[in-house]
Scaffold this motif. Structure first.
Motif, mmCIF file in Angstrom:
data_model
loop_
_atom_site.group_PDB
_atom_site.id
_atom_site.type_symbol
_atom_site.label_atom_id
_atom_site.label_comp_id
_atom_site.label_asym_id
_atom_site.label_seq_id
_atom_site.Cartn_x
_atom_site.Cartn_y
_atom_site.Cartn_z
ATOM 1 N N TRP A 178 0.840 -1.205 0.000
ATOM 2 C CA TRP A 178 0.000 0.000 0.000
ATOM 3 C C TRP A 178 0.874 1.255 0.000
ATOM 4 O O TRP A 178 0.645 2.171 -0.792
ATOM 5 C CB TRP A 178 -0.952 0.001 1.196
ATOM 6 C CG TRP A 178 -1.681 1.306 1.315
ATOM 7 C CD1 TRP A 178 -1.517 2.262 2.269
ATOM 8 C CD2 TRP A 178 -2.652 1.829 0.405
ATOM 9 N NE1 TRP A 178 -2.329 3.344 2.013
ATOM 10 C CE2 TRP A 178 -3.034 3.092 0.873
ATOM 11 C CE3 TRP A 178 -3.229 1.337 -0.769
ATOM 12 C CZ2 TRP A 178 -3.974 3.877 0.216
ATOM 13 C CZ3 TRP A 178 -4.172 2.120 -1.423
ATOM 14 C CH2 TRP A 178 -4.527 3.378 -0.934
ATOM 15 N N ARG A 179 1.877 1.293 0.869
ATOM 16 C CA ARG A 179 2.766 2.465 0.916
ATOM 17 C C ARG A 179 3.442 2.679 -0.442
ATOM 18 O O ARG A 179 3.612 3.802 -0.894
ATOM 19 C CB ARG A 179 3.825 2.286 1.999
ATOM 20 C CG ARG A 179 3.287 2.448 3.398
ATOM 21 C CD ARG A 179 4.417 2.367 4.431
ATOM 22 N NE ARG A 179 3.870 2.090 5.728
ATOM 23 C CZ ARG A 179 3.999 0.923 6.364
ATOM 24 N NH1 ARG A 179 4.687 -0.067 5.821
ATOM 25 N NH2 ARG A 179 3.455 0.753 7.550
ATOM 26 N N GLY A 180 3.822 1.595 -1.091
ATOM 27 C CA GLY A 180 4.457 1.701 -2.399
ATOM 28 C C GLY A 180 3.517 2.244 -3.458
ATOM 29 O O GLY A 180 3.911 3.086 -4.272
ATOM 30 N N LEU A 181 2.270 1.789 -3.453
ATOM 31 C CA LEU A 181 1.303 2.294 -4.436
ATOM 32 C C LEU A 181 1.011 3.774 -4.202
ATOM 33 O O LEU A 181 0.870 4.553 -5.153
ATOM 34 C CB LEU A 181 0.012 1.475 -4.385
ATOM 35 C CG LEU A 181 0.134 0.013 -4.848
ATOM 36 C CD1 LEU A 181 -1.215 -0.696 -4.716
ATOM 37 C CD2 LEU A 181 0.675 -0.104 -6.258
ATOM 38 N N VAL A 182 0.938 4.179 -2.935
ATOM 39 C CA VAL A 182 0.730 5.601 -2.628
ATOM 40 C C VAL A 182 1.962 6.402 -3.045
ATOM 41 O O VAL A 182 1.840 7.487 -3.623
ATOM 42 C CB VAL A 182 0.398 5.809 -1.133
ATOM 43 C CG1 VAL A 182 0.383 7.286 -0.766
ATOM 44 C CG2 VAL A 182 -0.949 5.163 -0.795
ATOM 45 N N LEU A 183 3.146 5.868 -2.783
ATOM 46 C CA LEU A 183 4.376 6.552 -3.181
ATOM 47 C C LEU A 183 4.428 6.740 -4.690
ATOM 48 O O LEU A 183 4.853 7.787 -5.182
ATOM 49 C CB LEU A 183 5.595 5.762 -2.698
ATOM 50 C CG LEU A 183 6.953 6.401 -2.957
ATOM 51 C CD1 LEU A 183 7.071 7.739 -2.233
ATOM 52 C CD2 LEU A 183 8.062 5.454 -2.515
ATOM 53 N N ARG A 184 3.967 5.744 -5.440
ATOM 54 C CA ARG A 184 3.939 5.871 -6.899
ATOM 55 C C ARG A 184 3.065 7.042 -7.327
ATOM 56 O O ARG A 184 3.356 7.751 -8.277
ATOM 57 C CB ARG A 184 3.440 4.595 -7.558
ATOM 58 C CG ARG A 184 3.542 4.672 -9.091
ATOM 59 C CD ARG A 184 2.732 3.582 -9.741
ATOM 60 N NE ARG A 184 2.825 3.609 -11.170
ATOM 61 C CZ ARG A 184 2.151 4.458 -11.958
ATOM 62 N NH1 ARG A 184 1.361 5.359 -11.448
ATOM 63 N NH2 ARG A 184 2.280 4.403 -13.266
ATOM 64 N N ALA A 185 1.976 7.275 -6.596
ATOM 65 C CA ALA A 185 1.089 8.393 -6.907
ATOM 66 C C ALA A 185 1.680 9.729 -6.457
ATOM 67 O O ALA A 185 1.572 10.736 -7.162
ATOM 68 C CB ALA A 185 -0.278 8.184 -6.248
#
Length: 161
Positions: free
Chosen positions: A26-33
């Protein structure tokens, strides 16, 4: 054109592959955004405004092309990107959804809608195939980068905060 595909995150049958927790993913997907330049090398500039717990608006610049989009966050579930129609760009969307079918198994489902109907003529169908291939390659790259970040501890809660 609507297109979706699934990427397995944790292959429990492969002992050589590091596992990623749902929180790290989840943190990675948010970081991608929030920091898309880490994932999209051709992006020249990204700015964020109108930020809230539910999401934010971004301004992305690729050379002379500027794209405004809205990112909606459903914590621990999915990140949704909506690009409203602007100039010659038609409305489109991308959803990156976390799926956890059983203990420890994680997937990300990427769902695209580029705002166009499916093509019936051969030239347009070929162009759609090329776009699907590019989308899939970019998504595989995203997961590769997330894996590297997780392995180095960059997606751990104490590192992010």
């Amino acid at each position: 054109m609507k297109f979706e595909h699934l990427i397995e995150i944790n292959d429990l049958l492969n002992p050589l592959m590091d596992t990623i927790t749902r929180e790290q993913l989840w943190r990675g997907l948010v970081l991608r955004a929030e920091a898309p330049k880490l994932f999209v090398p051709q992006l020249d500039e990204a700015t964020i405004d109108q930020k809230s717990e539910a999401g934010f608006r971004r301004r992305l610049r690729y050379g002379q092309l500027v794209v405004l989009d809205h990112v909606k966050l459903t914590p621990m579930e999915h990140v949704r990107y909506d690009v409203p129609a602007q100039g010659e760009i038609v409305a489109s969307s991308l959803v990156m959804a976390i799926e956890a079918p059983s203990g420890g198994r994680l997937f990300v489902r990427f769902t695209y809608d580029d705002g166009h109907a499916a093509s019936s003529d051969p030239a347009s169908a070929m162009y759609d195939d090329i776009k699907r291939s590019h989308y899939q390659a970019a998504d595989i790259d995203t997961i590769r980068i997330l894996r590297e970040m997780a392995a180095s501890g960059r997606l751990d809660g104490d590192y992010i905060n």
